[in-house]
Design an enzyme around this catalytic site. Structure first.
Site, mmCIF file in Angstrom:
data_model
loop_
_atom_site.group_PDB
_atom_site.id
_atom_site.type_symbol
_atom_site.label_atom_id
_atom_site.label_comp_id
_atom_site.label_asym_id
_atom_site.label_seq_id
_atom_site.Cartn_x
_atom_site.Cartn_y
_atom_site.Cartn_z
ATOM 1 N N ARG A 40 -11.976 7.383 24.509
ATOM 2 C CA ARG A 40 -13.431 7.247 24.473
ATOM 3 C C ARG A 40 -14.119 8.547 24.045
ATOM 4 O O ARG A 40 -15.140 8.513 23.353
ATOM 5 C CB ARG A 40 -13.954 6.788 25.838
ATOM 6 C CG ARG A 40 -13.683 5.309 26.102
ATOM 7 C CD ARG A 40 -14.232 4.841 27.426
ATOM 8 N NE ARG A 40 -14.161 3.382 27.524
ATOM 9 C CZ ARG A 40 -14.448 2.685 28.613
ATOM 10 N NH1 ARG A 40 -14.831 3.316 29.711
ATOM 11 N NH2 ARG A 40 -14.362 1.369 28.605
ATOM 12 N N GLY A 358 -9.284 -4.911 28.366
ATOM 13 C CA GLY A 358 -8.344 -3.906 28.880
ATOM 14 C C GLY A 358 -6.891 -4.254 28.709
ATOM 15 O O GLY A 358 -6.100 -3.468 28.181
#
Length: 401
Positions: A40, A358
Site C-alpha cells: 500500500r 484479501g
C-alpha cells in the site's frame, strides 16, 4: 470518467504550491513493530511524487487500525514516516495530530514539493462518525483534497467523505486506476464476462451473487460456498462445510441466474479428504458423490478444465475468492492452476483480468501471478462492495455531476 483526477488539478497558487490534503491508506500489516507488507505504501508513491514534483505541498492523512477515538501508542502512524520517506526517496515531515494547532503549524511550514504525514485520523472519535467539525479541521489545512484510498472509500468518514465536500476534490492515480479497472470489469466490460466467486459462506456474499447474475455471462462458484449450492440440489456432501439454512436462497440464486441468462458453473468434481491437514490423503470424486465421513476441500481437474474452457472464450474476468483451502496443500491445486491459466490468457489473448479481496490477493501471490493480471485490487471491503453494486461514499464525493 465522472470525477476529477490529478489532470484537473493545478498545483500552483500565486503564492506558491497548493497545500494538498492527500487521503492515503497506510493501514498496513505490522508485526512486532515491523511492517510486513509495504504494497500500500508503494502504490501510494506515484501520486505523492507527481504532486510534489509539480510543486504542491503534500499533506498525507490516513487511519491505522481501530483506536476508537483514543490515542493508542501502538496505533500511531509515526513509524510510517521512515517507510514512506524510503519509498519516496525524499524526506517526510511529521505532525503529532491530524487537526488543530500542531497540524496547522506543520502544514503552514511546508515548502513547495515537501511532504508531511499527519497522525492517525482515528485518534479522533469524529473520524468514523463523519463529524463536520473534524472534516472542517482537516479542510483548514489545505487548498485541495485528493483521495487515493479506494480501500477506505466504502466508509463515509470525515477524512474520506466529509472533507471532500469542503474542498475541491480529486481522485489520485491509485484511486483512478481502481475505478477504471472496476468500470472495465462491470461498468462497461468487453464481453463475454466471466466471474469467479469463492469463499466459505453464501450468506456473506448474497449481495455480490445477486448483482453478478445480472452483470456477467458466466458465474463460476467455488470454495465452500459451492458445497451449499450442491447440497441445495440434493447432492450428498459428507462432512463438507456448508450452510443448510441457505439452501432455499441458493436455489433462488440459481433460478434468478437462469432468468437473466447467466450460466452458473458449479463444481463437476471435488477433491475430498477425511481430515483437513497439510498433505492429507485425498480422493477425487464426482460433485454429487462425496462419501460419508469425507469433506470437499478443493475442486477437481474436470472442474478446472471446464473453468479454463470458459476463460478461453471470455474477454473479461472478475475474480473474488479461491476455489479451495489454498493455504493448505494439496488443496491449493485448483486455485493455482486456474490463476496460472488466467495469467497466461491475460498475456496471450488480451483477457482483461481484474481480481480483488484479501484471500484472492493472497491466493494469487501464492500462485506467483499477482503481477501478471490486468489489475489486482488490494482494497478488500471496498472492492467487494463495488462488485455488490453499492454506492461508495468516498467515490460519490468525487463525482463531478
Amino acid at each position: 470518467m465522472p470525477f476529477r483526477t490529478l489532470d484537473d488539478l493545478d498545483p500552483s497558487t500565486p503564492a506558491g504550491g497548493k497545500r494538498v490534503l492527500l487521503r492515503a491508506d497506510l493501514n498496513v500489516p505490522v508485526r512486532d513493530g515491523r511492517i510486513t507488507d509495504r504494497t500500500r505504501i508503494e502504490r501510494l508513491c506515484p501520486t505523492i511524487r507527481e504532486l510534489a514534483e509539480k510543486g504542491a505541498r503534500v499533506i498525507v492523512c490516513s487511519h491505522f487500525d481501530r483506536p476508537k477515538g483514543k490515542r493508542v501508542p501502538e496505533m500511531s502512524l509515526k513509524p510510517m514516516v521512515e517507510a514512506l520517506s524510503t519509498a519516496l526517496g525524499r524526506p517526510v515531515a511529521w505532525a503529532d495530530d491530524c487537526v488543530g494547532p500542531e497540524a496547522e503549524a506543520a502544514a503552514a511550514a511546508l515548502k513547495d514539493g515537501e511532504v508531511l504525514l499527519l497522525e492517525n485520523t482515528r485518534y479522533h472519535a469524529g473520524e468514523e462518525k463523519n463529524d463536520p467539525a473534524l472534516a472542517a479541521g482537516l479542510a483548514k489545512l489545505a487548498d485541495a483534497f485528493v483521495n487515493d484510498a479506494f480501500s477506505a472509500a466504502h466508509r463515509a468518514h470525515a477524512s474520506t467523505e466529509g472533507v471532500a465536500r469542503l474542498l475541491p476534490a480529486y481522485a489520485g492515480r491509485l484511486m483512478e486506476a481502481e475505478l477504471k479497472a472496476l468500470d472495465a470489469a462491470l461498468g462497461n466490460p468487453a464481453r463475454p464476462v466471466v466471474a469467479i466467486v469463492g469463499g466459505a459462506k453464501v450468506s456473506t456474499k448474497l449481495d455480490l451473487l445477486g448483482n453478478l447474475t445480472g452483470k456477467v455471462d458466466v458465474l463460476v462458484i467455488g470454495g465452500a460456498m459451492a458445497n451449499t449450492f450442491l447440497a441445495a440440489q440434493g447432492h450428498a456432501m459428507g462432512r463438507s462445510l456448508q450452510e443448510a439454512e441457505m439452501h432455499d436462497t441458493a436455489r433462488q440464486i440459481l433460478d434468478q441466474a437462469a432468468a437473466k441468462g447467466c450460466e452458473i458453473l458449479l463444481p463437476l468434481d471435488l477433491v475430498v479428504a477425511g481430515e483437513f491437514a497439510p498433505n492429507a490423503a485425498t480422493r477425487t470424486v464426482a460433485a454429487d458423490r462425496v462419501p460419508d465421513g469425507m469433506m470437499a476441500l478443493d475442486v477437481g481437474p474436470e472442474t478446472v478444465d471446464a473453468v479454463e474452457a470458459r476463460l478461453r472464450r471470455a474477454s473479461t474476468l472478475v475474480w473474488n475468492g479461491p476455489f479451495g483451502a489454498f493455504e493448505t496443500p494439496p488443496f491449493d491445486n485448483a486455485t493455482v492452476t486456474v490463476a496460472q491459466a488466467v495469467a497466461s490468457l491475460t498475456a496471450s489473448s488480451g483477457l482483461k483480468s481484474i481480481a480483488g479481496g484479501g484471500d484472492t490477493v493472497s491466493a494469487l501471490k501464492h500462485a506467483g501471478v499477482a503481477d501478471r493480471l490486468t489489475y489486482v485490487s488490494a482494497a478488500g471491503g471496498a472492492f467487494l462492495e463495488w462488485l455488490e453494486g453499492k454506492t461508495l461514499p468516498g467515490v460519490a464525493a468525487l463525482e463531478t455531476a
